[in-house]
Every structure is written in structure tokens, then in C-alpha cells.
Design an enzyme around this catalytic site. Sequence first.
Site, PDB file in Angstrom:
ATOM      1  N   GLU A  94     -10.681  -3.376  37.220  1.00  0.00           N
ATOM      2  CA  GLU A  94     -11.844  -3.816  36.441  1.00  0.00           C
ATOM      3  C   GLU A  94     -12.590  -5.004  37.049  1.00  0.00           C
ATOM      4  OE1 GLU A  94     -13.007  -2.197  33.828  1.00  0.00           O
ATOM      5  OE2 GLU A  94     -11.376  -0.739  33.892  1.00  0.00           O
ATOM      6  N   SER A 364      20.001   3.011 -23.376  1.00  0.00           N
ATOM      7  CA  SER A 364      21.246   2.246 -23.482  1.00  0.00           C
ATOM      8  C   SER A 364      21.507   1.337 -22.287  1.00  0.00           C
ATOM      9  CB  SER A 364      22.426   3.203 -23.659  1.00  0.00           C
ATOM     10  OG  SER A 364      22.357   3.841 -24.921  1.00  0.00           O
TER      11      SER A 364
END
Length: 685
Positions: A94, A364
Site C-alpha cells: 500500500e 410451592s
Amino acid sequence: MQRTVYVKKKKRRTTLKRSILLIITMLTAVLTIFLSLRLYAQITGAPSLTVPKASVFLDNNGKQIGDRFTAERRYWVDLDEISPFLIDAFIATEDKRFYDHNGLDYRRIAGALLKDIKSGSKTEGASTITMQYARNLYLTNEKTWKRKINEALYAYRMEVFYDKETILEGYLNIVYFGHGMYGVEAASKFYFGKSAKDLTLEESAIITAIAKGPSIYSPIENPEKSRERQLVVLSLMEEQGYITERQETRAKNEQIALKTREWADSKRVAPYFLDEVWKEAEKVLTEKGRYPAEGGWTIRTTLDQHHQQTAEEVIEKWMPDSGLQVGFMSIEPETGAVTSLVGGVDYKESPFNRATMAKRQPGSAMKPVLYAAALENGFNPLTFLSTEKTIFTYDDGNAEYEPKNFNGKFADHPISLAQALAISDNIFAVKTLEEIGYKEFGTMADRLGIDAKFPPSPAVALGTSIVTLSDMTNAYNRIASGGTAVEPMTILSITDSEGKLVYEHPKQSKKHVISEQDAFVLTHLMTGMFDPVFNDYTSSTGLSMRQKQTRPYAAKSGTTISDQYLIGFTPSLTAGIWTGYDVGEQLTDEQDKAASKNIWIEFMETAHEGQKPEPFIPPEGVNGVVIDVLTGGIAVEGCSKQRLVYVKEKNMPQKLCTDKTLREKRSSGKNDSKKFDLFPFSFFD
């Protein structure tokens, strides 16, 4: 002749003067431009390099389990955490003069301009790494002169205020690599299942190739073009001396193995849990004066992947394909660490977390909370109550309530608290509530961390108040912790994008919400649901799980017409499950009813696999005694239903199970609605 010579000299002098003037003018112009650029840079200041970063979630062992991002999945890494091969590949490909220019490569710019002028278009690029970084940060990809000029100006400003290493690091963390991945770390994990620091030469060339054009050079979508570009990258690296010819040859011949499938699998880890983690993280960061949306957080969580995987597997195994939903979680008693959490059958279909957000009746499963209050108010495991069919009046006699047991039957004799909890007798529970009062019950629920309303109705003893599974599991976890005010937590620590520790979870409080003695007595009472010695007009509620049980568990189930609860623990782990339908459909199918118990016992057995069974150790002030279940007397030969129970020292029994008065009291107490302690005095009095 002389005039001719004079004219020539004059022309030369004029030409020289003009040339010098032109040079001075050009130098002045160039100097002015540079001075103007410098002045512009100083006035505008350093451009911000801030970009959105993904926040990373780690499990309790530091392994990544997920992430959270805004628009871009990006994991920021320092330059020294990136493979040198990858860094060299990008520079060679690049911007080979990256370390020599000030953001603008004039030779490349001049060459690009000539080509653009000849072609009559803006086709040739001359962007340096700095310019590309600037474009990705601040600009669009439109091909206009205005964008290119702005790109150059930003690049120059960046070079004025930031060093090359900072710019290179930022660039490598911001480049787009397709498939929603930004930066080399995200790309490395997506394509190769590893961190950027571990990339090989050939893998680095592939990653670099993608950056040229993610839609063109993706090894997934265009493997041939990706291969061609990879070879170009390797060739440029060799040409510029970054690698040897031998390295280039080897890399070209090396087979590439993509691991995007592993990425897809990794994204499915505990999504309900991670949602809860982020909620907690947002709260913590806001309190710390930080902005959660800035991202880049590394959040170490309490998740135990073995527990989470086990929970998901047993849920998948036992949940029927009937639309039944599930909420599940597990917590460590000592630390409060949530080790697993499942909020539904399928997160993709419904991200609604039924473990933390759904409020349902626990049935319960609420009884241990009631009995915790009872133990503080004169009850003990050997407290007997008559439990025949009873109609209760309340609201100053204006209302009646007639509770029924699960099988529609009732005892024809008094039973103890120990037996009542094991077989889940409803008459005993309502009588207990009447004895201790609503205030004591509600206060105990609050102390155990349950956020619920308890209206003055006898039915609340049987779990008719709506609660979340997380609150109920936390309540049981506080009992498991010896009665301490342990809080559930999902986050161990948070660090920011710079590695600074922002938050570390403080140590849990050792404050007691119930006494250690009452917590243990209640714990041992809850082991009774697995013991057939308590069978009476109905069986102990956990016997269907007994065949799979290999260690002691303290637990309690709860059942309503539309909900199933089961919560329990060992000394080291608490787990709770709810199953039911989102729209309140009633549970009628046997598979639906059996799911919660099958899931719970299989999870607990698998989670503890390979560990020695852990006994529940009584604290000081609590003694064990083998009693006769029928009478509550000390067991001797001739009393067939014997069982070890633990009681506080003051509640130690004094009479043998063969004592005539005990047997008479059991048979004569059928119609006695009051509680009575068979042994109200202390053994040590």
C-alpha cells in the site's frame, strides 16, 4: 558586432533574472503553501482518531465468548499485537515509502495526475497509508477532486500531530475486510480463527489482499482472485526485501485453511447471558462517569462455559417441541457469580429473557422462604401440625380459602415441618403463615432478595405472588451461602480500550440476612424431597430424580396449572429452572410437566461430574439426631421410618419414638389446627 554581443548578453541577463525571479516566486509560493499548511494544521489542531470499537466479552477463564458493537465489528489491537508479516505486507503493498513521506507521496501523486490527465478521469490512486486512514476516518470513497484535496489536508494534519507508529496502528485497525469485519484483528478471527499476532506469512498476504477490494478479493466469495492478489502481495514483499525468495516460494505453495465456520459457531455463546452482562456494564460504566457507547471495553464475565454448554444441551434434550418455554440459571453460593443463563428455547426467535424478566407464580417453590421465617419464629423441623382438610377465613371473616394438595388428598394425622416440606403439604404451609403472620413472611422474602407483593391472602403461602426466576434462584443461593447477603453478579472486571482497569467487582458482603444456623436447618430440610422415608398420603416430590442422584441436593419444586419451578443447590452451586408457556397456557402434557425436573437433575449431575460429593456441614449450634418420622421421637429399634434431621440445640428432642405420649399426640391431633412442638425445651436446660 559589439552590438550583437551586447544584445546577446542583455538577453542572457534578462533570461537569468527572469529565471531567478521565477524560481524565487516558485520557492516563495511553495514556502507559502507549506507555511499555510502548517498554520492551517496548527489552527485546526490534531484530528480525532476516535473510531467505534467492539466491546469484547470474556468468560471466567479469560476466553472470548462474544462481542458487542454499534455499526462496525472492530477489536482494537496495539501494533506489537499484530504479526510482523502483516505489517510488512501492508507497507510493501500500500505505501512502500510510508516512513519517508509526510503523509503525501509526491512522486506517486505526480504519476497519478499524469495518468488521470491522459485518461480524462480520476482512475489512478496515489493515496498513502495516512491518506487512506484519513479517508476511512473522515471522508467518503467518492472520486472527486474535492475529496482528494480534503484527504491530503487531513493526512498532513495527522502527520504533524501523530507519529508513524500511531498512524500505522490506527490504519490497520480501521481497514474494512468484508463480511462486517473492520481492522486486522476482526479479519484474522473471522477468516482464520486466530489473533492478528499469530498470522503466518501466507495468511498475512491473504488478509492484505482483501483490503484492496473486499468484495473482489474475498477468499470466500472469489477464491481465484484472492489467490491472484495474494501472489502479488508476496511478490512485492520479496521485491522490497521484506522476505526472501525462499520464503516467498514456501508461502505460495502453502495451503490456506479458512475457519469462518468456527466464527459462526462462536457467535452463539450464551446470548441471553451477554444481554444481561451489557445491561450491568452500562450501569457500572455510567456510574463511573464513562460513556458505554464509546466501545472498546473488555468485559470479563462470570460465565462458566462448561455450565453454559451443559445447560443448553440438557434443555435441547428434554424440552418438548410443544411451544413450552424455559428460563434457567446457575449461581455460585460463595461469590454470587452467575455461571450459566438461558432465557428461552431460541434466542433468534425471542430474545425476551424469561429467567430475568418474566414474572410467574413459583408455587410451592416459595415454601422455603415461608419456612425460613417460621424457623425464626418458634418453628423447628419437629414442629407438628394437623393437616386435614381445612377452610381458612381471612379479611376479617369476609373471605374464605380452601387449599388442596396436589393429589387432592389430605393427611389424617399431624405431620412435622420436615415431612411437610418433603411432600409439599399445602395445609401445613397455610397454617404456618397464619401462625407467623404476613409481615414476617414478606420481610423474609425481602431479606432474601425477592421483589414481589404479598397481599394478605392465605394463598400467598402457596406461591401465588408473581416473581422472576432470577429473584427466586438468588433467594435459594442466599440460603446456600449460609444466609449471607450475596448478590448475583455477571461481571468480574471491565478494562477500557487502552487496557486501563475501570471496574473490578468488590468482594461479596458477609452480612447475614438469616442466621447460619437457620440457613443450615432449612438446607437440610430441603434434602427431604429426595427421600422416600417421608412418603405419606403422597410421595416426596423429588423421587422421580432420585435414580439419577449421586450426591446430596437441597431443593424444592413448585407447580401451578401453568408453571413449573425447581430450584436447589449443593454447597458449591445453585440452579433454578422455570418452564411454562408465554401466553399462560395450562400444563397438561406429561412431557411438559416432566421437563423441569429432567433438565435440573441432569444439569446438576453433569456440572458436578468428576467432583466428590459435597456434604452439607452443620455450623456450631446445630446438632443432628436420628428421629422417627411418624412421631418425631428419637429413633430406636422398632420405629421403622428413621431419618437424620438437624435442629438447633434448644430444639433437640428428649423422648424416644416408642414413648406412648408421642404416639397418642400423633393420633389425637387430627382436628387440632394449632402447632405444637413435641420437644419445646432445651436438651441443655
